[in-house]
Design a protein around this motif. Structure first.
Motif, PDB file in Angstrom:
ATOM      1  N   ARG A  97      32.701  -2.457  67.100  1.00 28.67           N
ATOM      2  CA  ARG A  97      31.901  -1.156  66.890  1.00 28.67           C
ATOM      3  C   ARG A  97      30.717  -0.660  67.708  1.00 28.67           C
ATOM      4  O   ARG A  97      30.346   0.215  68.089  1.00 28.67           O
ATOM      5  N   THR A 101      30.479   2.262  70.419  1.00 28.38           N
ATOM      6  CA  THR A 101      29.531   3.137  70.199  1.00 28.38           C
ATOM      7  C   THR A 101      28.642   3.305  71.594  1.00 28.38           C
ATOM      8  O   THR A 101      28.380   4.188  72.024  1.00 28.38           O
ATOM      9  N   GLU A 125      43.775  -4.234  63.788  1.00 27.47           N
ATOM     10  CA  GLU A 125      42.579  -4.413  63.670  1.00 27.47           C
ATOM     11  C   GLU A 125      41.715  -3.296  64.647  1.00 27.47           C
ATOM     12  O   GLU A 125      40.827  -2.528  64.376  1.00 27.47           O
ATOM     13  N   GLY A 128      42.440   0.308  63.108  1.00 31.66           N
ATOM     14  CA  GLY A 128      41.692   0.571  61.997  1.00 31.66           C
ATOM     15  C   GLY A 128      40.208   0.927  62.662  1.00 31.66           C
ATOM     16  O   GLY A 128      39.290   1.956  62.136  1.00 31.66           O
ATOM     17  N   LEU A 129      39.894   0.355  63.664  1.00 35.21           N
ATOM     18  CA  LEU A 129      38.246   0.458  64.420  1.00 35.21           C
ATOM     19  C   LEU A 129      38.425   1.858  64.865  1.00 35.21           C
ATOM     20  O   LEU A 129      37.619   2.755  64.471  1.00 35.21           O
ATOM     21  N   TYR A 130      39.312   2.139  65.705  1.00 35.62           N
ATOM     22  CA  TYR A 130      39.570   3.729  66.273  1.00 35.62           C
ATOM     23  C   TYR A 130      39.630   4.719  65.130  1.00 35.62           C
ATOM     24  O   TYR A 130      38.805   5.747  65.432  1.00 35.62           O
ATOM     25  N   ARG A 131      40.411   4.718  64.260  1.00 39.66           N
ATOM     26  CA  ARG A 131      40.418   5.489  63.249  1.00 39.66           C
ATOM     27  C   ARG A 131      39.373   5.907  62.506  1.00 39.66           C
ATOM     28  O   ARG A 131      38.701   6.943  61.902  1.00 39.66           O
ATOM     29  N   SER A 132      38.593   4.737  61.996  1.00 42.26           N
ATOM     30  CA  SER A 132      37.419   4.719  61.382  1.00 42.26           C
ATOM     31  C   SER A 132      36.196   5.384  62.049  1.00 42.26           C
ATOM     32  O   SER A 132      35.293   5.911  61.666  1.00 42.26           O
ATOM     33  N   ALA A 133      36.427   5.115  63.429  1.00 42.15           N
ATOM     34  CA  ALA A 133      35.436   5.826  64.441  1.00 42.15           C
ATOM     35  C   ALA A 133      35.799   7.357  64.826  1.00 42.15           C
ATOM     36  O   ALA A 133      34.788   7.971  65.722  1.00 42.15           O
ATOM     37  N   GLY A 134      36.799   7.789  64.094  1.00 41.77           N
ATOM     38  CA  GLY A 134      37.073   9.542  64.575  1.00 41.77           C
ATOM     39  C   GLY A 134      37.959   9.589  65.450  1.00 41.77           C
ATOM     40  O   GLY A 134      38.250  10.917  66.043  1.00 41.77           O
ATOM     41  N   THR A 136      41.614  10.271  66.922  1.00 43.20           N
ATOM     42  CA  THR A 136      43.019  10.669  66.340  1.00 43.20           C
ATOM     43  C   THR A 136      43.921  10.531  67.184  1.00 43.20           C
ATOM     44  O   THR A 136      44.087  10.413  68.416  1.00 43.20           O
ATOM     45  N   ARG A 155      39.038  11.251  71.113  1.00 44.16           N
ATOM     46  CA  ARG A 155      37.905  11.699  70.283  1.00 44.16           C
ATOM     47  C   ARG A 155      36.971  12.620  70.968  1.00 44.16           C
ATOM     48  O   ARG A 155      36.918  12.126  72.308  1.00 44.16           O
TER      49      ARG A 155
END
Length: 161
Positions: A97, A101, A125, A128-134, A136, A155
């Motif tokens: 992350r 970022t 993994e 999950g990281l990419y989806r949680s960071a917005g 699509t 994104r």
């Protein structure tokens, strides 16, 4: 973390930095093991296309990397996240992350309005990281169009007027 340790930082380095290349080689070997293939759609990336490459050290050891590539061929103002990787013993500490970022900030600073990336169905993994960071899902693009195991994401980036 003791008072003498510093928090990890994502430091810009050259794409051909030896530690980056070592981490990328490890990443590609891990992916070959997961997918039982010869290196995917883009095993070699041209240095001149990498706009920013970041390296993270923990206790003096290089442990994570990621790069930003010019992806204007996929739309004006587009960049592409490439070679995100964290060594296995350092996963789960927020380093991916941190790199993501920092790459997003670098893209925004360059006036990019959109980031795209490709990952694979056997990389929960990363998904999950990419989806949680917005990020699509989008249709597979470029070299991944015919890669059945590829998942692509995008994104939109906030631009500062």
């Amino acid at each position: 973390m003791s008072t003498q340790e510093t928090a990890p930082a994502a430091t810009p380095v050259a794409w051909d930095h030896p530690a980056v290349q070592e981490l990328c080689t490890e990443q590609q070997a891990e992916l070959r093991g997961r997918y039982d293939d010869d290196g995917g759609a883009e095993p070699n990336l041209p240095a001149e296309e990498m706009l920013v490459t970041l390296l993270v050290h923990v206790d003096g050891q290089p442990v994570a990397t990621g790069s930003l590539r010019d992806a204007s061929t996929y739309g004006t103002g587009s960049g592409e996240i490439k070679r995100m990787y964290v060594r296995a013993p350092y996963r789960g500490r927020g380093l991916s992350r941190l790199v993501l970022t920092a790459l997003e900030a670098a893209a925004t600073a360059r006036g990019m309005r959109r980031l795209i990336l490709e990952t694979g169905v056997l990389q929960p993994e990363a998904i999950g990281l990419y989806r949680s960071a917005g990020y699509t899902p989008i249709p597979r693009y470029g070299p991944y169009v015919h890669e059945a195991d590829s998942l692509c994401f995008e994104r939109a980036l906030l631009t500062v007027p």
